[in-house]
Design a protein around this motif. Structure first.
Motif, PDB file in Angstrom:
ATOM      1  N   TYR A   1       0.820  -1.214   0.000  1.00 37.12           N
ATOM      2  CA  TYR A   1       0.000   0.000   0.000  1.00 37.12           C
ATOM      3  C   TYR A   1       0.854   1.266   0.000  1.00 37.12           C
ATOM      4  N   ILE A   2       1.936   1.291   0.754  1.00 30.75           N
ATOM      5  CA  ILE A   2       2.711   2.529   0.866  1.00 30.75           C
ATOM      6  C   ILE A   2       3.501   2.828  -0.409  1.00 30.75           C
ATOM      7  N   GLN A   3       3.505   1.897  -1.345  1.00 27.75           N
ATOM      8  CA  GLN A   3       4.155   2.168  -2.629  1.00 27.75           C
ATOM      9  C   GLN A   3       3.219   2.899  -3.594  1.00 27.75           C
ATOM     10  N   GLN A   4       1.968   3.075  -3.198  1.00 30.61           N
ATOM     11  CA  GLN A   4       1.010   3.783  -4.031  1.00 30.61           C
ATOM     12  C   GLN A   4       1.117   5.284  -3.802  1.00 30.61           C
ATOM     13  N   GLU A   5       0.529   6.044  -4.697  1.00 30.08           N
ATOM     14  CA  GLU A   5       0.551   7.500  -4.577  1.00 30.08           C
ATOM     15  C   GLU A   5      -0.610   7.984  -3.704  1.00 30.08           C
ATOM     16  N   ASN A   6      -0.432   9.164  -3.144  1.00 32.27           N
ATOM     17  CA  ASN A   6      -1.492   9.870  -2.415  1.00 32.27           C
ATOM     18  C   ASN A   6      -1.983   9.133  -1.169  1.00 32.27           C
ATOM     19  N   VAL A   7      -1.132   8.330  -0.553  1.00 32.92           N
ATOM     20  CA  VAL A   7      -1.565   7.639   0.668  1.00 32.92           C
ATOM     21  C   VAL A   7      -1.215   8.433   1.920  1.00 32.92           C
ATOM     22  N   TRP A   8      -0.268   9.350   1.795  1.00 35.30           N
ATOM     23  CA  TRP A   8       0.217  10.050   2.986  1.00 35.30           C
ATOM     24  C   TRP A   8      -0.792  11.070   3.480  1.00 35.30           C
ATOM     25  N   GLU A   9      -1.352  11.866   2.562  1.00 34.70           N
ATOM     26  CA  GLU A   9      -2.334  12.864   2.980  1.00 34.70           C
ATOM     27  C   GLU A   9      -3.550  12.205   3.628  1.00 34.70           C
ATOM     28  N   LYS A  10      -3.971  11.100   3.051  1.00 35.21           N
ATOM     29  CA  LYS A  10      -5.126  10.396   3.603  1.00 35.21           C
ATOM     30  C   LYS A  10      -4.843   9.910   5.021  1.00 35.21           C
ATOM     31  N   ALA A  11      -3.630   9.435   5.262  1.00 36.88           N
ATOM     32  CA  ALA A  11      -3.276   8.936   6.592  1.00 36.88           C
ATOM     33  C   ALA A  11      -3.329  10.034   7.651  1.00 36.88           C
ATOM     34  N   ASN A  12      -3.128  11.279   7.221  1.00 39.35           N
ATOM     35  CA  ASN A  12      -3.169  12.397   8.161  1.00 39.35           C
ATOM     36  C   ASN A  12      -4.580  12.925   8.417  1.00 39.35           C
ATOM     37  N   GLU A  13      -5.563  12.380   7.717  1.00 36.22           N
ATOM     38  CA  GLU A  13      -6.950  12.790   7.966  1.00 36.22           C
ATOM     39  C   GLU A  13      -7.396  12.305   9.351  1.00 36.22           C
ATOM     40  N   ILE A  14      -7.984  13.223  10.102  1.00 35.40           N
ATOM     41  CA  ILE A  14      -8.402  12.907  11.467  1.00 35.40           C
ATOM     42  C   ILE A  14      -9.653  12.025  11.424  1.00 35.40           C
ATOM     43  N   ARG A  15      -9.617  10.919  12.148  1.00 35.43           N
ATOM     44  CA  ARG A  15     -10.767  10.009  12.196  1.00 35.43           C
ATOM     45  C   ARG A  15     -11.527  10.117  13.513  1.00 35.43           C
ATOM     46  N   TYR A  16     -10.887  10.650  14.562  1.00 31.20           N
ATOM     47  CA  TYR A  16     -11.547  10.851  15.851  1.00 31.20           C
ATOM     48  C   TYR A  16     -11.697  12.349  16.081  1.00 31.20           C
ATOM     49  N   GLN A  17     -12.914  12.852  15.913  1.00 31.02           N
ATOM     50  CA  GLN A  17     -13.199  14.270  16.134  1.00 31.02           C
ATOM     51  C   GLN A  17     -13.636  14.448  17.587  1.00 31.02           C
ATOM     52  N   ILE A  18     -12.859  15.234  18.326  1.00 38.92           N
ATOM     53  CA  ILE A  18     -13.095  15.358  19.758  1.00 38.92           C
ATOM     54  C   ILE A  18     -13.684  16.724  20.083  1.00 38.92           C
ATOM     55  N   ASP A  19     -14.827  16.705  20.753  1.00 36.36           N
ATOM     56  CA  ASP A  19     -15.436  17.918  21.270  1.00 36.36           C
ATOM     57  C   ASP A  19     -15.011  18.039  22.723  1.00 36.36           C
ATOM     58  N   SER A  20     -14.124  19.008  22.988  1.00 37.46           N
ATOM     59  CA  SER A  20     -13.576  19.136  24.340  1.00 37.46           C
ATOM     60  C   SER A  20     -14.405  20.030  25.243  1.00 37.46           C
ATOM     61  N   THR A  21     -15.524  20.568  24.725  1.00 26.34           N
ATOM     62  CA  THR A  21     -16.371  21.406  25.562  1.00 26.34           C
ATOM     63  C   THR A  21     -17.128  20.538  26.540  1.00 26.34           C
TER      64      THR A  21
END
Length: 483
Positions: A456-476
């Motif tokens: 998988y890491i030999q493919q293109e455009n995998v790095w930006e996707k990995a940095n996408e946040i999957r846990y959105q935290i509401d700290s209020t």
């Protein structure tokens, strides 16, 4: 007459210790042979572990070459040989090791025996005939996609023992990679086995267990010891008399066996060539965290989801044991960062079951819990990384997090809906996340998860996707909660 059984088990590619065991075992065997004693040497499985670069590069061939140097009479495959190596190399391993592979309960999918496996081995010495057979832990779902049928071990054992006794064997020995608990059951259910030499559960036994008329013994793990079982054969009565055992402990100061070391060194050049091959150019630091989300763990989950038709994937960050720095990454780096041999598992889970799994995974005590067994090769379980989902959580006043909703493909997950989930065999089999074991339509994938990662890491455009946040935290914190 005395019959001596020298046996190793669960080396898990601890190659230096294997050579230390070899030095000590060879000396003992030579002394016994010089005294005209009968000696047989066996390996009870999991000699191989692909966590080790030498084993990974050679697909176990270096281990087999070292076994050949030690002169082992028979080898039963453990789950590490059976489940992490392609069956296409099994026969070659037996040839390289110059030994007989005994594995009565592994067959081709059509029920036929593999040509390179022996159902049993009959050894004759003076006036006694000894039957030896091997059993390995049966994981039918895991073996099926590899083109292998894992037959029930107890039923298989009954058939083989009857066959051996029918052929005139006065002594029957089982080489068992079932584990101590199943060895006890085997002794209860299958009469006619004199000795069970065990492995799989890594028990260091200083005394044998006796179940009925069967002696059970096991010699630990990782080459820290080997077993020596002595049977007294009563010729006049044609039966086994006394049985004695010794756990021969081997320390780190023991010399390395020279023949085994030479066999090991003969593979070094090829190993360095294979493991030194570049896999990818890493554009930025790939960090792994065990408490909280990280890009490397996300990348691992992405690699899993990219290869299977599923709604989401769930992986533990503890499958990763190191971060990767920017620059050239070769096979050595990838194996060092992700050494687990765990394989993909797909299943159907309800939204409620998925939610329960993710909620358990948010707990700090679970993230820092030591991982053990089922192909785990790291330290702690870590954070549950996901792909294909966005999880909205809320931080409470006490620092705990609760999940408010899970979004799949832009839609909120229905707790009563059924979803296809890609995960790994560790998460499926561990009792830490029991909801995984409630899954239906369970199937195993053939490649290891880390093999998917390498591709998988030999493919293109995998790095930006990995940095996408999957846990959105509401700290209020709600006013009601803060009062």
């Amino acid at each position: 007459m005395k019959i001596h059984l020298l046996h190793t088990n669960d080396l898990h590619s601890s190659l230096e210790n294997y050579m230390r065991v070899g030095h000590r075992l060879r000396a003992l065997r030579a002394n016994l042979t010089a005294s005209k004693e009968v000696v047989w040497t066996f390996d009870i499985g999991d000699l191989i572990d692909r966590v080790r670069p030498e084993t990974e590069a050679s697909l176990g061939r270096v281990n087999a070459a070292m076994m050949r140097a030690l002169s082992v009479d028979a080898w039963v495959f453990g789950n590490n040989e059976g489940l992490t190596l392609p069956s296409s190399v099994w026969g070659e391993l037996g040839n390289l090791a110059n030994t007989r592979i005994l594995c009565a309960n592994l067959q081709q999918l059509n029920g036929q025996s593999f040509p390179f496996f022996d159902r049993a081995l009959i050894l004759s010495q003076e006036n006694v005939t000894i039957g030896v057979f091997g059993l390995t832990a049966a994981y039918p779902l895991a073996y099926q996609p590899l083109g292998v049928k894992a037959a029930p071990p107890f039923e298989t054992a009954k058939e083989v023992v009857q066959e051996l006794r029918g052929k005139g064997c006065s002594v029957v020995i089982c080489l068992s990679h079932l584990g101590l608990f199943d060895d006890r059951v085997l002794a209860q259910r299958v009469p006619g086995i004199d000795v069970i030499l065990g492995g799989h559960t890594h028990h260091f036994m200083h005394e044998p267990e006796v179940v009925g008329h069967t002696y059970i013994f096991q010699a630990g793990k990782h080459g820290r010891a080997f077993g020596h079982v002595s049977l007294e054969w009563v010729s006049d009565e044609k039966r086994v008399g006394s049985v004695s055992v010794e756990l021969v402990e081997v320390n780190e100061y023991e010399p390395l066996d020279r023949a085994m070391l030479a066999a090991y060194e003969s593979w070094r050049s090829e190993i360095d060539t294979v493991m030194g091959k570049q896999v990818a150019e890493i554009p930025e630091r790939l960090e792994v965290r065990f408490r909280g989300e990280s890009a490397f763990a996300n990348l691992l989950a992405d690699a899993l989801l990219a290869n299977y038709d599923a709604h989401l994937s769930i992986m533990m960050s503890g499958a990763l044991t190191a971060s990767l720095l920017p620059g050239r990454a070769d096979q050595y780096h990838l194996l060092g960062a992700c050494s687990t041999p765990t394989r993909p598992v797909l299943m159907n889970l309800t939204g409620q079951q998925i939610l329960s799994i993710l909620e358990v995974g948010l707990q700090p005590e679970i993230q820092m819990k030591l991982g053990k067994g089922f192909g785990f090769r790291g330290a702690v379980i870590g954070h549950l990384a996901v792909a294909g989902a966005v999880i909205y959580t809320k931080e409470l006043q006490d620092g705990q997090h609760v999940i408010e909703k899970v979004m799949l493909a832009g839609k909120e997950m229905n707790l009563e809906g059924v979803y296809r989930v890609a995960t790994c065999e560790y998460l499926y089999l561990t009792h830490t996340f029991p909801q995984f074991q409630c899954g239906t339509e369970v199937t195993f994938g053939a490649p290891m998860v880390r093999e998917l990662l390498v591709n998988y890491i030999q493919q293109e455009n995998v790095w930006e996707k990995a940095n996408e946040i999957r846990y959105q935290i509401d700290s209020t914190v709600d006013e009601e909660e803060s009062q």
